[in-house]
Design a protein around this motif. Structure first.
Motif, short mmCIF file in Angstrom:
data_model
loop_
_atom_site.label_atom_id
_atom_site.label_comp_id
_atom_site.label_asym_id
_atom_site.label_seq_id
_atom_site.Cartn_x
_atom_site.Cartn_y
_atom_site.Cartn_z
N UNK A 111 -4.64 -15.80 -3.00
CA UNK A 111 -5.81 -15.23 -3.64
C UNK A 111 -5.72 -13.74 -3.54
N UNK A 112 -4.87 -13.15 -2.39
CA UNK A 112 -4.90 -11.56 -2.31
C UNK A 112 -3.44 -10.81 -2.19
N UNK A 113 -2.72 -11.60 -1.26
CA UNK A 113 -1.16 -10.99 -1.20
C UNK A 113 -0.47 -11.13 -2.34
N UNK A 114 -0.22 -12.27 -3.06
CA UNK A 114 0.40 -12.28 -4.09
C UNK A 114 0.05 -11.59 -5.42
N UNK A 115 -1.20 -11.55 -5.59
CA UNK A 115 -2.16 -10.55 -6.62
C UNK A 115 -1.90 -9.03 -6.12
N UNK A 116 -1.83 -8.73 -4.99
CA UNK A 116 -1.40 -7.46 -4.51
C UNK A 116 -0.01 -6.93 -4.85
N UNK A 144 1.69 -8.18 -7.46
CA UNK A 144 1.72 -8.05 -8.87
C UNK A 144 1.11 -6.91 -9.61
N UNK A 145 0.14 -6.29 -8.70
CA UNK A 145 -0.61 -5.11 -8.96
C UNK A 145 0.22 -3.95 -8.67
N UNK A 146 0.91 -3.88 -7.61
CA UNK A 146 1.76 -2.65 -7.30
C UNK A 146 2.90 -2.75 -7.65
N UNK A 147 3.75 -3.68 -8.20
CA UNK A 147 5.14 -3.94 -8.58
C UNK A 147 5.27 -4.36 -10.16
N UNK A 148 6.19 -3.63 -10.78
CA UNK A 148 6.49 -4.09 -12.28
C UNK A 148 7.12 -5.53 -12.59
N UNK A 149 7.81 -5.86 -11.43
CA UNK A 149 8.58 -7.21 -11.71
C UNK A 149 7.70 -8.10 -12.30
N UNK A 150 8.04 -8.74 -13.49
CA UNK A 150 7.17 -9.88 -14.22
C UNK A 150 7.12 -11.10 -13.52
N UNK A 151 8.13 -11.52 -12.85
CA UNK A 151 8.37 -12.71 -11.88
C UNK A 151 8.04 -12.83 -10.80
N UNK A 152 7.19 -11.97 -10.09
CA UNK A 152 7.10 -11.96 -8.50
C UNK A 152 6.85 -13.48 -8.13
N UNK A 153 6.00 -14.29 -8.62
CA UNK A 153 5.45 -15.52 -8.12
C UNK A 153 6.88 -16.44 -8.29
N UNK A 154 7.85 -16.09 -9.28
CA UNK A 154 9.12 -17.19 -9.71
C UNK A 154 9.93 -16.87 -8.24
N UNK A 155 9.63 -15.76 -7.48
CA UNK A 155 10.60 -15.35 -6.40
C UNK A 155 10.38 -16.16 -5.26
N UNK A 156 9.09 -16.55 -5.06
CA UNK A 156 8.55 -17.41 -4.09
C UNK A 156 8.85 -19.10 -4.39
#
Length: 166
Positions: free
Chosen positions: A118-123, A125-137
């Protein structure tokens, strides 16, 4: 490492907003849903829609839903260091299962997981342009096989991403 305050959720605010938002959500019905959503958006600073309120129960409890709503919206932060990025990644990848908020102990919430989602993953997304940040995890694949990346590998993927300019 201790993160700068702007990279951390305001837990005190989330604890304060939690009971207000929980009460609002338990009061909604088809006749007052627009009013309830407006009040939730005003209190939380987020912009949820009716569908989100009507469908949360398919993946989480009302208390989990409300706690994530009570968390502040992450902000854009300049100059996140590599060490800070690694710390944020570790919060998402390996939440601290022993983290407890005494004011919410009766709700049996996995607070560190909710902070990660609810906070760190959206953080990130907000600060880096990589479109698949969630997929990295969660869904990273190499040659069709799922693998778990280390925090350093995730950081390198995030930092080395270059968007395609059209």
């Amino acid at each position: 490492m201790i993160l700068r305050s702007e990279l951390k959720p305001n837990i005190n605010l989330a604890e304060k907003l939690f009971p207000q938002l929980l009460e609002l959500i338990t009061l909604y019905d088809d006749d007052n849903i627009e009013e309830i959503i407006s009040n939730i958006n005003t209190i939380s600073g987020k912009m949820i829609e009716a569908e989100y309120l009507l469908e949360y129960w398919g993946s989480e409890s009302i208390e989990e839903f409300v706690f994530k709503l009570a968390l502040p919206v992450p902000i854009k932060v300049e100059n996140i260091t590599y060490e800070e990025l690694l710390q944020i990644i570790s919060y998402v990848q390996c939440p601290d299962k022993d983290f407890v908020l005494q004011t919410l102990v009766d709700y049996n919430l996995d607070i560190s997981y909710l902070l990660a989602e609810g906070f760190y993953l959206p953080l990130l997304h907000k600060n880096f342009s990589h479109p698949g940040i969630s997929d990295l995890f969660y869904n990273y694949q190499i040659d069709g096989e799922f693998i778990e990346l280390t925090p350093h590998e995730i950081a390198e993927e995030i930092l080395n991403y270059n968007p395609i300019l059209l």
